[in-house]
Structure formats: C-alpha cells, structure tokens
Design a protein around this motif. Structure first.
Motif, PDB file in Angstrom:
ATOM      1  N   TYR A 104       3.002  -1.655   8.046  1.00 45.72           N
ATOM      2  CA  TYR A 104       3.704  -1.387   6.771  1.00 45.72           C
ATOM      3  C   TYR A 104       4.829  -0.742   6.979  1.00 45.72           C
ATOM      4  O   TYR A 104       5.174   0.070   7.609  1.00 45.72           O
ATOM      5  CB  TYR A 104       2.442  -0.610   5.901  1.00 45.72           C
ATOM      6  CG  TYR A 104       1.544  -1.404   5.424  1.00 45.72           C
ATOM      7  CD1 TYR A 104       1.387  -2.127   4.297  1.00 45.72           C
ATOM      8  CD2 TYR A 104       0.455  -1.433   6.512  1.00 45.72           C
ATOM      9  CE1 TYR A 104       0.413  -2.553   3.780  1.00 45.72           C
ATOM     10  CE2 TYR A 104      -0.963  -2.088   6.032  1.00 45.72           C
ATOM     11  CZ  TYR A 104      -0.831  -2.841   4.903  1.00 45.72           C
ATOM     12  OH  TYR A 104      -2.133  -3.444   4.336  1.00 45.72           O
ATOM     13  N   TRP A 115      -0.305  -0.194 -11.922  1.00 47.50           N
ATOM     14  CA  TRP A 115      -0.447  -0.643 -10.740  1.00 47.50           C
ATOM     15  C   TRP A 115      -1.694  -0.682 -10.263  1.00 47.50           C
ATOM     16  O   TRP A 115      -2.430  -1.312  -9.894  1.00 47.50           O
ATOM     17  CB  TRP A 115       0.730   0.038  -9.697  1.00 47.50           C
ATOM     18  CG  TRP A 115       0.190  -0.175  -8.216  1.00 47.50           C
ATOM     19  CD1 TRP A 115      -0.233   0.422  -7.168  1.00 47.50           C
ATOM     20  CD2 TRP A 115       0.535  -1.554  -7.526  1.00 47.50           C
ATOM     21  NE1 TRP A 115      -0.265  -0.206  -6.088  1.00 47.50           N
ATOM     22  CE2 TRP A 115       0.126  -1.486  -6.343  1.00 47.50           C
ATOM     23  CE3 TRP A 115       0.746  -2.977  -7.749  1.00 47.50           C
ATOM     24  CZ2 TRP A 115       0.076  -2.574  -5.181  1.00 47.50           C
ATOM     25  CZ3 TRP A 115       0.914  -3.865  -7.011  1.00 47.50           C
ATOM     26  CH2 TRP A 115       0.417  -3.700  -5.693  1.00 47.50           C
ATOM     27  N   ASP A 116      -2.357   0.558 -10.380  1.00 41.55           N
ATOM     28  CA  ASP A 116      -3.667   0.780 -10.067  1.00 41.55           C
ATOM     29  C   ASP A 116      -4.795   0.387 -11.089  1.00 41.55           C
ATOM     30  O   ASP A 116      -5.945   0.119 -10.535  1.00 41.55           O
ATOM     31  CB  ASP A 116      -4.010   2.394 -10.069  1.00 41.55           C
ATOM     32  CG  ASP A 116      -3.326   2.859  -8.797  1.00 41.55           C
ATOM     33  OD1 ASP A 116      -3.059   2.306  -7.959  1.00 41.55           O
ATOM     34  OD2 ASP A 116      -2.821   4.180  -9.403  1.00 41.55           O
ATOM     35  N   ARG A 159       4.156  -0.088 -11.310  1.00 42.78           N
ATOM     36  CA  ARG A 159       4.275   1.673 -11.088  1.00 42.78           C
ATOM     37  C   ARG A 159       4.816   2.179 -12.304  1.00 42.78           C
ATOM     38  O   ARG A 159       4.228   3.340 -12.882  1.00 42.78           O
ATOM     39  CB  ARG A 159       4.961   1.854  -9.773  1.00 42.78           C
ATOM     40  CG  ARG A 159       4.158   1.571  -8.415  1.00 42.78           C
ATOM     41  CD  ARG A 159       3.070   2.381  -8.188  1.00 42.78           C
ATOM     42  NE  ARG A 159       3.298   3.883  -8.249  1.00 42.78           N
ATOM     43  CZ  ARG A 159       3.929   4.652  -7.298  1.00 42.78           C
ATOM     44  NH1 ARG A 159       4.191   4.015  -6.069  1.00 42.78           N
ATOM     45  NH2 ARG A 159       4.134   5.857  -7.809  1.00 42.78           N
ATOM     46  N   HIS A 170       0.791  -1.186   0.175  1.00 46.68           N
ATOM     47  CA  HIS A 170      -0.079   0.023  -0.160  1.00 46.68           C
ATOM     48  C   HIS A 170       0.741   1.161  -0.141  1.00 46.68           C
ATOM     49  O   HIS A 170       1.631   1.320   0.618  1.00 46.68           O
ATOM     50  CB  HIS A 170      -0.848  -0.056   1.181  1.00 46.68           C
ATOM     51  CG  HIS A 170      -1.760   1.083   1.220  1.00 46.68           C
ATOM     52  ND1 HIS A 170      -2.704   1.456   0.054  1.00 46.68           N
ATOM     53  CD2 HIS A 170      -1.899   2.326   1.868  1.00 46.68           C
ATOM     54  CE1 HIS A 170      -3.357   2.470   0.685  1.00 46.68           C
ATOM     55  NE2 HIS A 170      -2.815   3.302   1.599  1.00 46.68           N
ATOM     56  N   LYS A 171       0.790   2.027  -0.834  1.00 48.94           N
ATOM     57  CA  LYS A 171       1.715   3.124  -1.092  1.00 48.94           C
ATOM     58  C   LYS A 171       3.117   2.834  -0.896  1.00 48.94           C
ATOM     59  O   LYS A 171       3.748   3.754  -0.266  1.00 48.94           O
ATOM     60  CB  LYS A 171       1.025   4.438  -0.137  1.00 48.94           C
ATOM     61  CG  LYS A 171      -0.406   4.682  -0.649  1.00 48.94           C
ATOM     62  CD  LYS A 171      -0.689   6.068   0.151  1.00 48.94           C
ATOM     63  CE  LYS A 171      -2.136   6.429  -0.288  1.00 48.94           C
ATOM     64  NZ  LYS A 171      -2.677   7.599   0.446  1.00 48.94           N
ATOM     65  N   GLY A 172       3.411   1.961  -1.683  1.00 40.78           N
ATOM     66  CA  GLY A 172       4.799   1.641  -1.709  1.00 40.78           C
ATOM     67  C   GLY A 172       5.418   0.819  -0.423  1.00 40.78           C
ATOM     68  O   GLY A 172       6.481   0.747  -0.322  1.00 40.78           O
ATOM     69  N   LYS A 173       4.573   0.847   0.721  1.00 35.32           N
ATOM     70  CA  LYS A 173       5.052  -0.030   1.783  1.00 35.32           C
ATOM     71  C   LYS A 173       4.489  -1.428   1.919  1.00 35.32           C
ATOM     72  O   LYS A 173       3.338  -1.629   1.195  1.00 35.32           O
ATOM     73  CB  LYS A 173       4.706   0.828   3.099  1.00 35.32           C
ATOM     74  CG  LYS A 173       5.346   1.936   3.224  1.00 35.32           C
ATOM     75  CD  LYS A 173       5.237   2.739   4.330  1.00 35.32           C
ATOM     76  CE  LYS A 173       6.153   4.063   4.501  1.00 35.32           C
ATOM     77  NZ  LYS A 173       6.006   4.901   5.716  1.00 35.32           N
ATOM     78  N   LYS A 190       8.628   0.260   4.821  1.00 32.66           N
ATOM     79  CA  LYS A 190       9.512   0.691   3.696  1.00 32.66           C
ATOM     80  C   LYS A 190      10.123  -0.754   3.275  1.00 32.66           C
ATOM     81  O   LYS A 190      10.701  -1.404   4.126  1.00 32.66           O
ATOM     82  CB  LYS A 190      10.421   1.663   3.868  1.00 32.66           C
ATOM     83  CG  LYS A 190      10.011   2.994   3.860  1.00 32.66           C
ATOM     84  CD  LYS A 190      11.108   3.931   4.104  1.00 32.66           C
ATOM     85  CE  LYS A 190      10.541   5.455   4.446  1.00 32.66           C
ATOM     86  NZ  LYS A 190      11.675   6.518   4.890  1.00 32.66           N
ATOM     87  N   GLN A 195      -5.936  -1.199   0.286  1.00 31.81           N
ATOM     88  CA  GLN A 195      -6.599   0.085   0.233  1.00 31.81           C
ATOM     89  C   GLN A 195      -6.255   1.111   1.343  1.00 31.81           C
ATOM     90  O   GLN A 195      -6.539   2.107   1.127  1.00 31.81           O
ATOM     91  CB  GLN A 195      -8.059  -0.216  -0.082  1.00 31.81           C
ATOM     92  CG  GLN A 195      -8.286  -0.990  -1.494  1.00 31.81           C
ATOM     93  CD  GLN A 195      -8.064  -0.283  -2.611  1.00 31.81           C
ATOM     94  OE1 GLN A 195      -7.935   0.880  -2.713  1.00 31.81           O
ATOM     95  NE2 GLN A 195      -7.448  -1.086  -3.428  1.00 31.81           N
ATOM     96  N   SER A 196      -5.650   0.524   2.305  1.00 31.02           N
ATOM     97  CA  SER A 196      -5.217   1.416   3.507  1.00 31.02           C
ATOM     98  C   SER A 196      -4.312   0.808   4.291  1.00 31.02           C
ATOM     99  O   SER A 196      -3.719  -0.336   3.897  1.00 31.02           O
ATOM    100  CB  SER A 196      -6.458   1.628   4.544  1.00 31.02           C
ATOM    101  OG  SER A 196      -6.647   0.483   5.384  1.00 31.02           O
ATOM    102  N   ARG A 219      -2.532  -5.798  -3.386  1.00 29.38           N
ATOM    103  CA  ARG A 219      -2.613  -4.510  -2.916  1.00 29.38           C
ATOM    104  C   ARG A 219      -3.672  -4.295  -1.950  1.00 29.38           C
ATOM    105  O   ARG A 219      -4.924  -4.858  -1.947  1.00 29.38           O
ATOM    106  CB  ARG A 219      -3.365  -3.898  -4.501  1.00 29.38           C
ATOM    107  CG  ARG A 219      -3.505  -2.230  -4.231  1.00 29.38           C
ATOM    108  CD  ARG A 219      -3.900  -1.489  -5.503  1.00 29.38           C
ATOM    109  NE  ARG A 219      -4.864  -2.399  -6.320  1.00 29.38           N
ATOM    110  CZ  ARG A 219      -4.444  -2.703  -7.501  1.00 29.38           C
ATOM    111  NH1 ARG A 219      -3.286  -2.596  -8.316  1.00 29.38           N
ATOM    112  NH2 ARG A 219      -5.444  -3.545  -8.262  1.00 29.38           N
TER     113      ARG A 219
END
Length: 160
Positions: free
Chosen positions: A113, A148-149, A143, A13-16, A115, A96-97, A94
C-alpha cells in the motif's frame, strides 16, 4: 480481433492504495515489467463485481469489498494468434488491513500500500494512472462526506 473483458480495483486502506509489481519476461518479444493495479479476466458465470473481488484476492491476497464503480478503460495488444481488444471495468474497493501477498504464479513479485502520489508515479500504464486518480478522488469525496465507511455497492451475483 479477439474481444475480452477484465475487471479490477483501486483498493484503499487508511488512505493508501494497493499496487502490484509484475515481472514477467517470457518469450523474447513479450516482456511485462512494472507496477499495476490488480485486474483479471471475467470467468463464465461471474458478474463484473465478482471478478473484481476474485482477482484482487488472487493477485494480492487482499480481501476487499466494492464501494463504487469507477469506470472502464480500453486498449489493444498483440496476442499469441490475433490482436486483442480489452475492456477493463474498474471499482473503488475497501480493504480491512494492510496485508498483501503477491501471487508468484502470475509473476507478481511485490505488493503493498502506497500514498496516492507514490502509487501514481509507480504505475506503468497511463490508463491505470487515470483510473487511480479518478478512483482516489472518489475516495476523498466519500471521506469528506463521512460516507467512506458506510458505502457499499450492491453486488450482482451472476451475469450469464
């Protein structure tokens, strides 16, 4: 020898990346303490994809969807009665939060999560480090290609 199949995920999620901390000190000869990726055994009537989604949800509280198949790992360990040969199928997933809640009943004490480089160094097992590295590179490639999305894997509903 007993053969088993498990499935799990590299959840991003968001790269983590999602990681779980397990602290199980059972019988004297068995201890399991360290950071791992979510995974678990295929149940009757489940496809591998269904198992990966269910196990991520059960162990971490995370609702995740499958993006791509990463690959499999294999290892053996001494079970209660016999040697166990386990194959684990891994999926890039993936979320969502950043929400996660470790499953205490299965001795997961922490989750979160991280790095990539943090998660990589936290991982207890070399096969999970390998899968994490491979899965995260797939994430970076998707990405880079602005996929990715959009990308979702077709889920097989039943394999039995």
């Amino acid at each position: 020898m007993i053969e088993t199949v498990s499935c799990g995920g590299v959840v991003v999620h968001k790269g983590k990346v999602l990681a779980l901390y397990k602290d199980f000190k059972g019988r004297r000869e068995y201890k399991y303490v360290g950071w791992v990726l979510p995974k678990g055994t295929v149940e009757y009537g489940e496809s591998n994809e269904m198992t990966a989604i269910r196990e991520v949800k059960e162990e971490s509280g995370v609702d995740a969807e499958i993006v791509e198949y990463i690959g499999s790992t294999q290892y053996t360990f001494q079970g209660k009665e016999d040697l166990v040969s386990k194959t684990v199928h891994w999926y890039l997933m993936r979320a969502q939060s950043f929400y996660s809640k470790p499953q205490r009943e299965e001795h997961f004490m922490d989750s979160g999560y991280y790095k990539f480089h943090e998660a990589y160094h936290l991982m207890k097992f070399s096969d999970e480090k390998y899968i994490l590295k491979k899965g995260y590179q797939m994430y970076l490639d998707l990405r880079k290609d602005n996929m990715w999305d959009q990308k979702r894997k077709e889920i097989k509903m039943n394999c039995w």
